[in-house]
Scaffold this active site. Structure first.
Site, short mmCIF file in Angstrom:
data_model
loop_
_atom_site.label_atom_id
_atom_site.label_comp_id
_atom_site.label_asym_id
_atom_site.label_seq_id
_atom_site.Cartn_x
_atom_site.Cartn_y
_atom_site.Cartn_z
N HIS A 138 -2.53 -16.28 1.84
CA HIS A 138 -1.88 -15.48 2.89
C HIS A 138 -2.47 -15.70 4.26
O HIS A 138 -2.07 -15.05 5.23
CB HIS A 138 -2.01 -13.98 2.55
CG HIS A 138 -1.75 -13.69 1.13
ND1 HIS A 138 -2.73 -13.55 0.19
CD2 HIS A 138 -0.57 -13.56 0.46
CE1 HIS A 138 -2.20 -13.34 -1.00
NE2 HIS A 138 -0.89 -13.34 -0.87
N GLY A 162 -1.13 -2.20 12.05
CA GLY A 162 -0.16 -2.57 11.03
C GLY A 162 0.78 -3.67 11.51
O GLY A 162 1.06 -4.64 10.81
N ARG A 220 1.80 -5.82 17.56
CA ARG A 220 0.74 -5.01 18.18
C ARG A 220 -0.58 -5.78 18.14
O ARG A 220 -1.38 -5.69 19.06
CB ARG A 220 0.60 -3.66 17.49
CG ARG A 220 -0.28 -2.73 18.30
CD ARG A 220 -0.04 -1.27 18.02
NE ARG A 220 1.30 -0.86 18.35
CZ ARG A 220 1.96 0.11 17.73
NH1 ARG A 220 1.39 0.78 16.75
NH2 ARG A 220 3.18 0.43 18.10
N ARG A 275 3.27 -15.94 7.33
CA ARG A 275 4.21 -14.80 7.24
C ARG A 275 4.29 -14.01 8.54
O ARG A 275 4.65 -12.83 8.54
CB ARG A 275 3.81 -13.82 6.13
CG ARG A 275 4.06 -14.35 4.75
CD ARG A 275 3.51 -13.41 3.71
NE ARG A 275 3.73 -13.99 2.40
CZ ARG A 275 4.62 -13.53 1.51
NH1 ARG A 275 5.35 -12.48 1.80
NH2 ARG A 275 4.76 -14.12 0.36
N GLY A 319 -3.77 2.80 14.23
CA GLY A 319 -2.40 3.03 13.78
C GLY A 319 -1.82 4.30 14.33
O GLY A 319 -2.39 4.94 15.22
N GLU A 341 15.21 14.68 1.16
CA GLU A 341 15.40 16.01 1.73
C GLU A 341 15.12 17.10 0.69
O GLU A 341 15.47 16.94 -0.49
CB GLU A 341 16.85 16.14 2.21
CG GLU A 341 16.94 16.81 3.57
CD GLU A 341 18.31 16.59 4.17
OE1 GLU A 341 19.14 17.50 4.01
OE2 GLU A 341 18.54 15.51 4.77
N GLU A 373 -0.24 8.93 7.06
CA GLU A 373 0.01 7.54 7.44
C GLU A 373 0.11 6.76 6.13
O GLU A 373 0.35 7.37 5.10
CB GLU A 373 -1.04 7.02 8.43
CG GLU A 373 -2.48 7.26 8.07
CD GLU A 373 -3.02 6.24 7.09
OE1 GLU A 373 -3.09 6.61 5.89
OE2 GLU A 373 -3.40 5.14 7.49
N GLU A 387 -1.95 3.70 5.11
CA GLU A 387 -2.89 2.60 4.85
C GLU A 387 -4.36 2.95 4.63
O GLU A 387 -5.09 2.20 3.98
CB GLU A 387 -2.83 1.58 6.02
CG GLU A 387 -1.57 0.76 6.12
CD GLU A 387 -0.45 1.46 6.89
OE1 GLU A 387 -0.73 2.49 7.55
OE2 GLU A 387 0.70 1.02 6.80
N ASP A 434 4.40 11.62 15.79
CA ASP A 434 5.44 12.58 15.46
C ASP A 434 4.83 13.70 14.62
O ASP A 434 3.91 13.46 13.85
CB ASP A 434 6.59 11.90 14.68
CG ASP A 434 6.10 11.12 13.48
OD1 ASP A 434 5.43 10.08 13.68
OD2 ASP A 434 6.34 11.56 12.35
N1 HPA Z 1 4.80 9.09 7.67
C1 HPA Z 1 4.05 8.06 7.36
N2 HPA Z 1 3.46 7.31 8.26
C2 HPA Z 1 3.63 7.62 9.55
C3 HPA Z 1 4.40 8.68 9.93
C4 HPA Z 1 5.02 9.47 8.94
O1 HPA Z 1 5.72 10.43 9.22
N3 HPA Z 1 4.39 8.73 11.30
C5 HPA Z 1 3.63 7.72 11.72
N4 HPA Z 1 3.16 7.03 10.66
#
Ligand code: HPA
Length: 235
Positions: A4, A20, A24, A43, A89, A162, A179, A181, A204
């Site tokens: 790899h 990731g 980036r 890759r 990340g 949901e 996250e 990882e 978020d």
């Molecule tokens: N879930 C998983 N990984 C993430 C998220 C999430 O809502 N937001 C940013 N990385």
């Protein structure tokens, strides 16, 4: 060279930043490192080596999720002699105490993944390197960055169906963000006696629905990368 990774022995520095996203990794190398050199493009999982404040450092993309990360990290540790890896990340917030743009320094990483189950028994608790964690927390405080030290959960599932409360009781047990990882990174680095830390910007919030905007995303990524480089290289 590995299946790899086309880099030769000696192409990676002992210290690696691990985003990731391959683009980036390219952006970090081209924006922050002096004399960045592409060492892997197999890759399109890009890896670069250059220097930061006079110290050699590499940036390698991990791809998304623990199986992808585990391949690149295993090879960095087992083949290329890497000693220290800092994941940079994003994460989703599980606690209303953590706001978008805040940084989470993952002291430990729970997981729903089976990736560690066969090798690390007793519901093994993957944990960060204390020296890296302490340094990142101190540097963040000096810089006025809002950083929280707490638990991460590394989930294999991004799109939760949901009505399913998949992170259930985790926030009540100190888990601040999700996250995909950190748990595999911490486990592999422990196995190879290397140092690891995951530094994540919250993009978020799963509690309030708040999301970072484009301008904030860029400036917070810059703060996080500088924090990660100064932490990893102790400059
Ligand atoms: N879930 C998983 N990984 C993430 C998220 C999430 O809502 N937001 C940013 N990385």
């Amino acid at each position: 060279m590995t299946p790899h990774n086309e880099a030769k022995n000696g192409d990676y520095a002992e210290t690696v930043l691990l985003p990731g996203d391959p683009l980036r990794a390219k952006w970090i190398a081209e924006t922050f490192l002096a004399a960045p050199r592409l060492v892997n493009s197999v890759r399109n999982c890009l890896g670069y080596t250059g220097s930061w404040r006079g110290r050699p450092v590499s940036v390698q993309a991990s791809g998304m999720g623990q199986p992808s990360l585990a391949i690149y990290v295993h090879e960095l540790l087992a083949v290329y002699g890497v000693k220290s890896i800092v994941r940079v990340g994003t994460c989703g917030g599980l606690s209303s105490e953590v706001k978008v743009r805040d940084i989470v320094l993952g002291i430990a990483a729970s997981t729903d993944s089976a990736i560690n189950a066969s090798f690390a028994p007793f519901s093994y608790a993957p944990f960060a390197d204390f020296g890296l964690l302490r340094r990142a927390a101190d540097l963040a405080a000096e810089r006025g960055l809002k950083a929280h030290v707490g638990g991460l959960v590394s989930s294999d599932v991004f799109y939760v169906p949901e009505g399913v409360d998949s992170y259930g009781g985790l926030p009540a047990h100190g888990v601040l963000a999700v996250e995909m990882e950190a748990a595999a990174l911490y486990t592999l680095c422990a196995r190879f006696k290397a140092r690891a830390l995951a530094i994540c910007t919250m993009t978020d919030c799963l509690v309030t629905g708040a999301q970072i905007d484009a301008a904030e995303r860029q400036s917070s990524l810059t703060d996080m990368v500088e924090l990660a480089l100064d932490t990893a290289l102790e400059v």
